[in-house]
Design an enzyme around this catalytic site. Structure first.
Site, PDB file in Angstrom:
ATOM      1  N   HIS A 305     -63.214 -49.373  22.692  1.00 41.52           N
ATOM      2  CA  HIS A 305     -63.727 -48.909  23.985  1.00 41.52           C
ATOM      3  C   HIS A 305     -65.186 -49.337  24.120  1.00 41.52           C
ATOM      4  O   HIS A 305     -65.924 -49.351  23.129  1.00 41.52           O
ATOM      5  CB  HIS A 305     -63.637 -47.381  24.080  1.00 41.52           C
ATOM      6  N   ASP A 363     -55.233 -45.021  26.123  1.00 36.31           N
ATOM      7  CA  ASP A 363     -54.005 -45.790  26.393  1.00 36.31           C
ATOM      8  C   ASP A 363     -53.084 -45.905  25.192  1.00 36.31           C
ATOM      9  O   ASP A 363     -51.968 -46.422  25.312  1.00 36.31           O
ATOM     10  CB  ASP A 363     -54.392 -47.199  26.879  1.00 36.31           C
TER      11      ASP A 363
HETATM   12  C1  SDX Z   1     -59.735 -48.109  29.517  1.00 40.10           C
HETATM   13  O1  SDX Z   1     -64.537 -48.208  30.622  1.00 40.10           O
HETATM   14  C2  SDX Z   1     -63.712 -47.177  30.617  1.00 40.10           C
HETATM   15  O2  SDX Z   1     -64.122 -46.024  30.655  1.00 40.10           O
HETATM   16  C3  SDX Z   1     -62.247 -47.522  30.629  1.00 40.10           C
HETATM   17  C4  SDX Z   1     -61.267 -46.377  30.481  1.00 40.10           C
HETATM   18  C5  SDX Z   1     -61.278 -45.464  31.694  1.00 40.10           C
HETATM   19  O3  SDX Z   1     -60.863 -44.307  31.554  1.00 40.10           O
HETATM   20  O4  SDX Z   1     -61.609 -45.967  32.801  1.00 40.10           O
HETATM   21  O5  SDX Z   1     -61.559 -45.624  29.319  1.00 40.10           O
HETATM   22  C6  SDX Z   1     -59.835 -46.882  30.370  1.00 40.10           C
HETATM   23  O6  SDX Z   1     -59.813 -49.192  30.034  1.00 40.10           O
HETATM   24  C7  SDX Z   1     -59.621 -47.957  28.019  1.00 40.10           C
HETATM   25  C8  SDX Z   1     -59.664 -49.324  27.262  1.00 40.10           C
HETATM   26  C9  SDX Z   1     -58.260 -49.934  27.369  1.00 40.10           C
HETATM   27  N1  SDX Z   1     -58.244 -51.317  26.798  1.00 40.10           N
HETATM   28  C10 SDX Z   1     -57.657 -51.604  25.649  1.00 40.10           C
HETATM   29  O7  SDX Z   1     -57.174 -50.764  24.879  1.00 40.10           O
HETATM   30  C11 SDX Z   1     -57.592 -53.105  25.362  1.00 40.10           C
HETATM   31  C12 SDX Z   1     -57.991 -53.363  23.889  1.00 40.10           C
HETATM   32  N2  SDX Z   1     -59.422 -53.044  23.763  1.00 40.10           N
HETATM   33  C13 SDX Z   1     -60.343 -54.178  23.864  1.00 40.10           C
HETATM   34  O8  SDX Z   1     -59.940 -55.188  24.746  1.00 40.10           O
HETATM   35  C14 SDX Z   1     -61.790 -53.714  23.968  1.00 40.10           C
HETATM   36  O9  SDX Z   1     -61.986 -52.772  23.011  1.00 40.10           O
HETATM   37  C15 SDX Z   1     -62.308 -53.183  25.304  1.00 40.10           C
HETATM   38  C16 SDX Z   1     -62.028 -54.105  26.437  1.00 40.10           C
HETATM   39  C17 SDX Z   1     -61.728 -51.836  25.603  1.00 40.10           C
HETATM   40  C18 SDX Z   1     -63.821 -53.027  25.147  1.00 40.10           C
HETATM   41  O10 SDX Z   1     -64.338 -54.288  25.034  1.00 40.10           O
HETATM   42  P1  SDX Z   1     -65.923 -54.526  24.785  1.00 40.10           P
HETATM   43  O11 SDX Z   1     -66.676 -53.279  24.945  1.00 40.10           O
HETATM   44  O12 SDX Z   1     -66.336 -55.713  25.585  1.00 40.10           O
HETATM   45  O13 SDX Z   1     -65.980 -54.808  23.263  1.00 40.10           O
HETATM   46  P2  SDX Z   1     -65.814 -56.225  22.639  1.00 40.10           P
HETATM   47  O14 SDX Z   1     -64.630 -56.895  23.243  1.00 40.10           O
HETATM   48  O15 SDX Z   1     -67.136 -56.924  22.688  1.00 40.10           O
HETATM   49  O16 SDX Z   1     -65.435 -55.849  21.138  1.00 40.10           O
HETATM   50  C19 SDX Z   1     -66.454 -55.588  20.207  1.00 40.10           C
HETATM   51  C20 SDX Z   1     -65.893 -56.171  18.928  1.00 40.10           C
HETATM   52  C21 SDX Z   1     -65.436 -57.628  19.080  1.00 40.10           C
HETATM   53  O17 SDX Z   1     -65.601 -58.251  17.806  1.00 40.10           O
HETATM   54  P3  SDX Z   1     -66.921 -59.197  17.589  1.00 40.10           P
HETATM   55  O18 SDX Z   1     -66.871 -60.286  18.652  1.00 40.10           O
HETATM   56  O19 SDX Z   1     -68.110 -58.273  17.733  1.00 40.10           O
HETATM   57  O20 SDX Z   1     -66.729 -59.754  16.198  1.00 40.10           O
HETATM   58  O21 SDX Z   1     -64.722 -55.437  18.546  1.00 40.10           O
HETATM   59  C22 SDX Z   1     -63.596 -56.305  18.577  1.00 40.10           C
HETATM   60  C23 SDX Z   1     -63.975 -57.533  19.370  1.00 40.10           C
HETATM   61  O22 SDX Z   1     -63.236 -58.662  18.918  1.00 40.10           O
HETATM   62  N3  SDX Z   1     -62.534 -55.539  19.249  1.00 40.10           N
HETATM   63  C24 SDX Z   1     -61.261 -55.511  18.879  1.00 40.10           C
HETATM   64  C25 SDX Z   1     -60.636 -54.625  19.770  1.00 40.10           C
HETATM   65  N4  SDX Z   1     -61.514 -54.172  20.664  1.00 40.10           N
HETATM   66  C26 SDX Z   1     -62.688 -54.743  20.333  1.00 40.10           C
HETATM   67  N5  SDX Z   1     -60.602 -56.116  17.895  1.00 40.10           N
HETATM   68  C27 SDX Z   1     -59.280 -55.866  17.795  1.00 40.10           C
HETATM   69  N6  SDX Z   1     -58.578 -55.036  18.605  1.00 40.10           N
HETATM   70  C28 SDX Z   1     -59.238 -54.393  19.606  1.00 40.10           C
HETATM   71  N7  SDX Z   1     -58.563 -53.576  20.410  1.00 40.10           N
END
Ligand code: SDX
Length: 428
Positions: A305, A363
Site C-alpha cells: 500500500h 483487497d
Molecule cells: C487500494 O491509496 C489507497 O488508499 C487505495 C485503497 C483505497 O481504499 O482507496 O487503499 C485501495 O487500492 C489498495 C491497494 C490495492 N492494490 C494492490 O493490492 C496491488 C498490489 N500492490 C502494489 O501494486 C502496490 O503495493 C501499490 C500499488 C498498492 C502501492 O504501490 P506504490 O506505493 O507505488 O509502491 P511501489 O510500487 O513503489 O512499491 C514499493 C516497493 C517496490 O519495490 P522497489 O522498486 O522499491 O524495489 O515494493 C514493491 C515494489 O516492487 N512492491 C511489491 C508489491 N507492492 C509493492 N512487490 C510485490 N508485491 C506487491 N504487492
C-alpha cells in the site's frame, strides 16, 4: 517547532510557510514557490505531496490507523452500519435517531432510477465487464437528473449526493443481472441498504427471496470498510475532475474508471484470480519468488500500500468478516482461503516483504468473502465502487464548499525538444 521552512536555491534563500494539522505530518506550503523561485517541484505519484486540506479521513500508515471524522474504522464497523457511516462522512457527526431516520428514509426513497435508463444496458454486450457498464450508466445519470447538477446550489449538491448513494446499488445490481441474462429486480423500501442490494442481485421473479441477516450484516460491514480512504487515486480523480465545475455524476463516473485499475480497486478481482492461479499452498514459494523478481511484472495482489507500512486495519476486519461469512454458509474449508492464509504467513516472514513493509491490504480477503456471498469475481470492484461513492461525494462536497478552491492544473518538467523550425515534406 518552526512555522517556516527555508529553501536555498540558485544562491538565494527562500522562506516557505509550514502548516500543522490536527494530527499527522506537517505540510510545507509551496503554493508561492514558482512565483518566488521560478522553479516547480516534481513528485510523480504524489508520494510526498498533499493535494488539499481535509477534515474527513485520517490515515496513519506507520501505525495502521484509519479514522473517519475521528472515529476508528474498527469501532464504526463493529457498532455502526453503512448509512450511519455515510451520514458521518457527509455531515461530520454521527446522526442522532431523528437524523438517522430522515437520512435513511431519504436514501430509501431515491433508490429507483429513471425507467428509461434500463434501455442503456441493452447497448452493452452481455459479456461486458460490469465496471464498463458502471462507468457508462453512472455517467449517464448526468443526462437524467438536470435538477441536481448546479454544483453552486447547496440544495442541488445535497440531492445529487443522496441520489448517488441511493442509486449506485440499483445500477450495480442491474449490471450484474444484465451480465447473467436475468430480469432486473426493483429496489424494495422495506429492506435496509445491504439487504436491498442482495435482493436486487439474487432475487428472481419465480420465487421468494429471503435475505440472510448474517450475510446482509457482513456485506454492510464490507461497505463501511470501503467507504472512504483520504486522497487515494480515485478520490483524487473525482476532486480533479470536479475542480473544473463538471457535472457531479460524470465526475463520480471518472472515479469509477480510476478505481477499476488492478493497482487500485481492481486488486480485489486480481487478488482472487491470483489465489486461484496459485491453486495450492505448495505453489506459493514459486509465486513469492516471482513477486520479488524485478524482471517479473507479477506482484502479490492485495499486498502492499502507498500509505500503510503496517497492517491495513481494514484487512483485519475483512479477514474476520470472511470467517463469519464462511461459517454462516457452512463452508468449512475453502481451498483459496487456505492458500491466502499460507501466502500471508509466508510473505510476512519473508525479508523482502518485511523490509519493504508490504502487508495485506483491504483487497486481500475481500475477494474470498464476496465470492462466498455469491458474487462473481467481475463484480468485486463494482461493490468497491458502490461503497466508495459516499467517500468520493464527501470529498467532492468538501472541495466545492472550500472558498479557496481553484481548478487543479499541475505543471511539468519538460525534457522534450527545444523550439525548432518546421521542415517541409520534400526536405525530410
Ligand atoms: C487500494 O491509496 C489507497 O488508499 C487505495 C485503497 C483505497 O481504499 O482507496 O487503499 C485501495 O487500492 C489498495 C491497494 C490495492 N492494490 C494492490 O493490492 C496491488 C498490489 N500492490 C502494489 O501494486 C502496490 O503495493 C501499490 C500499488 C498498492 C502501492 O504501490 P506504490 O506505493 O507505488 O509502491 P511501489 O510500487 O513503489 O512499491 C514499493 C516497493 C517496490 O519495490 P522497489 O522498486 O522499491 O524495489 O515494493 C514493491 C515494489 O516492487 N512492491 C511489491 C508489491 N507492492 C509493492 N512487490 C510485490 N508485491 C506487491 N504487492
Amino acid at each position: 517547532m518552526s512555522d517556516k521552512a527555508t529553501l536555498t536555491y540558485n544562491g538565494q534563500q527562500f522562506e516557505l510557510n509550514v502548516r500543522k494539522g490536527t494530527i499527522g505530518p506537517d505540510v510545507i506550503d509551496i503554493s508561492s514557490l514558482y512565483a518566488q523561485t521560478g522553479a516547480f517541484t516534481l513528485d510523480p505519484g504524489f508520494t510526498s505531496t498533499a493535494s488539499c486540506e481535509s477534515t474527513i479521513t485520517y490515515i496513519d500508515g506507520e501505525a495502521g490507523i484509519l479514522l473517519h471524522r475521528g472515529y476508528p474504522i474498527d469501532q464504526l464497523a463493529e457498532h455502526g452500519h453503512y448509512l450511519e457511516t455515510c451520514y458521518l462522512l457527509l455531515y461530520g457527526e454521527l446522526p442522532n435517531e431523528a437524523q438517522r431516520q430522515e437520512f435513511e428514509d431519504a436514501i430509501t426513497n431515491h433508490t429507483m432510477i429513471h425507467e428509461q435508463m434500463q434501455k442503456l444496458f441493452a447497448g452493452f454486450r452481455r459479456d461486458a465487464h460490469p465496471m464498463a457498464i458502471m462507468v457508462g450508466v453512472v455517467g449517464a445519470l448526468s443526462a437524467f437528473y438536470h435538477d441536481s447538477t448546479d454544483i453552486n446550489d447547496p440544495q442541488q449538491r445535497e440531492i445529487a449526493s443522496r441520489r448517488m448513494i441511493a442509486k449506485l446499488p440499483t445500477i450495480a445490481a442491474m449490471a450484474y443481472k444484465y451480465s447473467i441474462g436475468q430480469p432486473f429486480v426493483y429496489p424494495r423500501n422495506d429492506l435496509d441498504y445491504a439487504s436491498n442490494f442482495l435482493q436486487m442481485c439474487f432475487a428472481v421473479p419465480s420465487e421468494e427471496y429471503k435475505v440472510n441477516p448474517i450475510l446482509a450484516r457482513a456485506l454492510d460491514r464490507i461497505f463501511i470498510l470501503h467507504a472512504d480512504h483520504e486522497q487515494n487515486a480515485s478520490t483524487s480523480t473525482v476532486r480533479l475532475a470536479s475542480s473544473s465545475g463538471a457535472n457531479p455524476f460524470a465526475c463520480i463516473a471518472a472515479g469509477i474508471a480510476c478505481l477499476w485499475g488492478p493497482a487500485h480497486g481492481g486488486a480485489n478481482e486480481a487478488a482472487l484470480s491470483m489465489l486461484a492461479e496459485i491453486g495450492t499452498p505448495d505453489r506459493i514459494p514459486e509465486f513469492i519468488e516471482r513477486a520479488k523478481d524485478k524482471n517479473d511484472p507479477f506482484r502479490l495482489m492485495g499486498f502492499g500500500h502507498r500509505v500503510y507500512k503496517n497492517y491495513d486495519p481494514r484487512a483485519k476486519i475483512m479477514q474476520k468478516t470472511c470467517h463469519e461469512v464462511l461459517n454462516e454458509l457452512g463452508i468449512k474449508d475453502d481451498p483459496l482461503l487456505d492458500v491466502a492464509h499460507e501466502l500471508e504467513r509466508v510473505a510476512l516472514s519473508d525479508p523482502y516483504f518485511v523490509e519493504k513493509k508490504l502487508y495485506p491490504n483491504i483487497d486481500f480477503y475481500s475477494g474470498i468473502t464476496l465470492r462466498a456471498l455469491g458474487f462473481p469475481v467481475e463484480m468485486f470492484t463494482v461493490l468497491f465502487a458502490l461503497a466508495r461513492t459516499v467517500g468520493w461525494i464527501s470529498q467532492w462536497r468538501e472541495m466545492i464548499e472550500d472558498p479557496s478552491q481553484r481548478i487543479g492544473r499541475p505543471r511539468q518538467l519538460y525534457t522534450g525538444e527545444a523550439q525548432r523550425e518546421y521542415v517541409m515534406p520534400e526536405d525530410r
